[in-house]
Design a protein around this motif. Structure first.
Motif, PDB file in Angstrom:
ATOM      1  N   GLN A 120      45.312   7.111  15.912  1.00 17.59           N
ATOM      2  CA  GLN A 120      45.254   6.149  16.790  1.00 17.59           C
ATOM      3  C   GLN A 120      44.037   5.552  16.314  1.00 17.59           C
ATOM      4  O   GLN A 120      43.960   3.876  15.632  1.00 17.59           O
ATOM      5  N   MET A 121      43.424   5.790  16.815  1.00 19.13           N
ATOM      6  CA  MET A 121      41.974   5.230  17.316  1.00 19.13           C
ATOM      7  C   MET A 121      40.474   5.536  15.627  1.00 19.13           C
ATOM      8  O   MET A 121      39.921   5.325  15.822  1.00 19.13           O
ATOM      9  N   GLY A 122      41.303   7.369  16.153  1.00 17.20           N
ATOM     10  CA  GLY A 122      40.392   7.773  15.358  1.00 17.20           C
ATOM     11  C   GLY A 122      40.476   7.545  13.766  1.00 17.20           C
ATOM     12  O   GLY A 122      39.549   7.557  12.850  1.00 17.20           O
ATOM     13  N   SER A 123      41.312   7.042  13.362  1.00 15.04           N
ATOM     14  CA  SER A 123      41.890   7.349  12.405  1.00 15.04           C
ATOM     15  C   SER A 123      41.348   5.896  11.377  1.00 15.04           C
ATOM     16  O   SER A 123      41.021   5.609  10.696  1.00 15.04           O
ATOM     17  N   GLU A 124      41.533   4.781  12.693  1.00  9.25           N
ATOM     18  CA  GLU A 124      40.574   3.149  11.964  1.00  9.25           C
ATOM     19  C   GLU A 124      39.113   3.620  12.318  1.00  9.25           C
ATOM     20  O   GLU A 124      38.782   2.949  11.223  1.00  9.25           O
ATOM     21  N   LEU A 125      38.328   4.693  12.876  1.00  6.01           N
ATOM     22  CA  LEU A 125      36.586   4.463  12.787  1.00  6.01           C
ATOM     23  C   LEU A 125      36.775   5.107  11.977  1.00  6.01           C
ATOM     24  O   LEU A 125      35.618   5.218  11.096  1.00  6.01           O
ATOM     25  N   LYS A 126      38.066   5.635  11.078  1.00  7.45           N
ATOM     26  CA  LYS A 126      37.080   6.741   9.952  1.00  7.45           C
ATOM     27  C   LYS A 126      37.662   5.676   8.489  1.00  7.45           C
ATOM     28  O   LYS A 126      36.495   6.150   7.954  1.00  7.45           O
ATOM     29  N   LYS A 127      38.182   4.831   8.441  1.00 10.37           N
ATOM     30  CA  LYS A 127      38.272   4.349   7.604  1.00 10.37           C
ATOM     31  C   LYS A 127      37.256   3.234   7.431  1.00 10.37           C
ATOM     32  O   LYS A 127      37.242   2.830   6.302  1.00 10.37           O
ATOM     33  N   ASN A 128      36.533   2.980   8.949  1.00 11.66           N
ATOM     34  CA  ASN A 128      35.735   1.749   8.133  1.00 11.66           C
ATOM     35  C   ASN A 128      34.275   2.592   8.164  1.00 11.66           C
ATOM     36  O   ASN A 128      33.308   1.867   7.850  1.00 11.66           O
ATOM     37  N   ILE A 129      34.464   3.611   8.990  1.00 11.12           N
ATOM     38  CA  ILE A 129      32.758   4.379   7.471  1.00 11.12           C
ATOM     39  C   ILE A 129      33.515   4.381   6.038  1.00 11.12           C
ATOM     40  O   ILE A 129      33.107   4.230   5.753  1.00 11.12           O
ATOM     41  N   LYS A 130      35.121   4.297   6.063  1.00  6.75           N
ATOM     42  CA  LYS A 130      34.899   5.298   3.830  1.00  6.75           C
ATOM     43  C   LYS A 130      34.939   3.771   3.735  1.00  6.75           C
ATOM     44  O   LYS A 130      34.032   3.471   3.011  1.00  6.75           O
ATOM     45  N   ASP A 131      35.525   2.314   3.938  1.00  4.13           N
ATOM     46  CA  ASP A 131      35.104   1.695   3.564  1.00  4.13           C
ATOM     47  C   ASP A 131      33.772   0.633   3.672  1.00  4.13           C
ATOM     48  O   ASP A 131      33.396   0.311   2.572  1.00  4.13           O
TER      49      ASP A 131
END
Ligand code: ATP
Length: 489
Positions: free
Chosen positions: A39-50
């Motif tokens: 739940q936290m990792g997917s947010e961080l990953k998405k923010n890097i991607k964005d």
């Protein structure tokens, strides 16, 4: 530089405990080199991607994005050279049956020499390895392993096989008619996203009316049957790449190569990552497609390693696709060449590629952010684990914490969240003492904590606490959104 596997272990445990990264299918004991983002990792990953997508498409005048399929026509991989060339030299230890990538085995030994204070021997070993790899001299590499008495980490012996090459692509079959023995029907899981861009070069150029120089960007999964896969998300069998192919006029490759080398490093630094953790590494041995290549290396807890590659690929890929598909991959350039006074005319564009692993970037951000801080004073012992993420990348931007569960404080906290949640990710927590809640938010890397107390009911102010300095101040509720938005812009 000492390699710090203890820190990597601490990061792996922290990532699991706080919902960043879990081993894949963990209830069945996991799958080697495959991981799930929580739940936290997917947010961080998405923010890097964005952040990458925005900087490589929205903020550019001449780069557009695509999203190509993972499956591609099998001839793609013959044309790209992956069927014949996507191999790494490997060696097996006869006692443990463990298989190693030759360069990793030698590098591991070199790191050990360095850690033992034998810097010169370590450097000489790496230089000898680079020279032999550049010549594909497998016998020489085997001699190097033998003469340095490099041991297998599992069996502890030097009982090695000869060096051989293995293809790193995963394959499967398509539909019901294909047979796995029929090489022509073999479908590969793409080992890189780049080819999805090359085969769409003309589609995008024509439909988007793109004029050279222009780029096509893509983020997507890639698969490699990595033999050595024991460095957490640094080397995975299923991972994500963020790639951009920049199509240019032949003859301009050197300036564009330098441009993208500099531009990509700037992006890393713009995220707030420290310059001293970065360095360039120019390739001695070039891949089959490359005219020039360099890595942007990052200082991970396991040492300086490749994070991103910048490659000058010439017209290799488009020429190959033209040859294999029998379809022209040319561009008509009607700009006038000052040398001849005539348009440049038809040509196959050259390409500069920038290619970064999203998961490796995640590890770079996570390992840079992870800190164990001693906060002890004369009165009491204290410490915290904090993830000092750049605010822009943090999974949660603002936590709202009512001091107590009653007296209308939870309702005020909910109101704050409602007014901010469409702008950024908020988090509500009312359990445990405020001190414990702050620590938990530090461990998740939340840059702002907002505490609602009884005074809030009287004057509409709250306490905002800053993660890095741990300082607190009182500000009006209606200022909160602005403070957070300013930090994440
Ligand atoms: P390495 O030498 O570490 O295997 P590479 O040179 O094969 O990497 P490229 O083919 O240039 O890597 O891929 C571009 C980027 O994709 C790399 O810089 C890296 O960030 C990422 N990448 C490549 N392989 C993996 C992997 N197995 N797991 C995670 N990321 C990867």
């Amino acid at each position: 530089m000492a390699t710090d596997t203890n820190t990597l272990q601490a990061i792996i445990s922290h990532a699991k405990e706080y919902g960043f990264i879990f081993p894949s299918s963990e209830i069945y004991d996991g799958l080697q080199a495959v991981y799930d983002y929580g739940q936290m990792g997917s947010e961080l990953k998405k923010n890097i991607k964005d952040a990458w997508w925005k900087s490589m498409t929205q903020l550019q005048d001449n780069i557009v994005g695509i999203d190509a399929a993972i499956f591609m026509h099998p001839t793609t991989w013959k044309a790209s050279g992956h069927v014949d060339n996507f191999n790494d030299p490997m060696i097996d230890n006869k006692d443990s049956k463990k298989r190693y990538r030759v360069d990793h085995l030698i590098e591991g030994h070199a790191e050990q020499l360095k850690a033992d204070g034998k810097e010169k021997e370590s450097e000489d070993l790496l230089a000898a390895m680079d020279a032999l790899i550049a010549k594909d001299d497998f016998a020489g590499l085997k001699d190097l392993i033998d003469s340095n008495k490099i041991k297998c980490a599992i069996s502890g012996t030097c009982n090695w096989t000869d060096i051989r090459q293995f293809n790193l692509m995963f394959s499967t079959e398509f539909g019901s008619t294909a047979s796995s023995d029929d090489a022509d029907n073999k479908i590969y899981l793409r080992p890189e996203t780049a080819q999805g861009i090359f085969v769409n070069f003309l589609n995008v150029q024509k439909t988007g009316r793109m004029k050279i120089p222009f780029g096509i960007a893509q983020i997507g999964k890639a698969f490699r049957n990595e033999i050595v896969a024991r460095q957490f998300i640094f080397r995975m069998r299923e991972f994500e790449q963020m790639e951009m192919q920049f199509f240019i006029r032949p003859g301009t490759q050197d300036e564009w190569y330098e441009f993208w080398k500099a531009e990509r490093l700037k992006w890393h630094l713009s995220l707030g990552l420290p310059a001293e953790k970065y360095r360039y590494h120019d390739h001695v041995k070039l891949a089959h497609y490359a005219k020039a290549a360099c890595d942007i290396e990052f200082e991970f807890p396991i040492g300086f390693k490749e994070l991103e590659g910048i490659h000058s690929r010439g017209d290799f890929d488009l020429s190959q696709h033209q040859e294999y598909s029998k379809k022209k991959q040319q561009y008509f350039d009607n700009d006038v060449d000052p040398a001849t006074g005539k348009p440049y005319g038809n040509y196959i564009p050259y390409v500069i590629e920038t290619s970064i692993g999203l998961d490796r970037m995640f590890l770079a951000v996570m390992s840079n952010a992870y800190m164990e801080q001693d906060l002890s004073t004369a009165e009491k012992q204290d410490s915290r684990v904090v993830l000092k993420f750049p605010a822009k990348l943090a999974p949660i931007k603002m936590a709202v914490l009512p001091l107590t569960k009653k007296d209308g404080l939870p309702e005020i906290a909910a109101g704050i969240i409602n007014s901010c949640k469409s702008s950024f990710r908020c988090f509500y927590e009312e359990k445990d003492s405020i001190g414990k809640r702050y620590r938990r938010m530090d461990a998740l890397g939340t840059p702002f904590c907002v505490t609602v107390d009884h005074q809030t009911k009287e004057d509409n102010t709250v306490t905002i606490r800053y993660r890095d300095s741990m300082e607190q101040e009182r500000i009006p509720i209606d200022k909160l959104k602005e403070v957070v938005l300013q930090a994440i812009e």
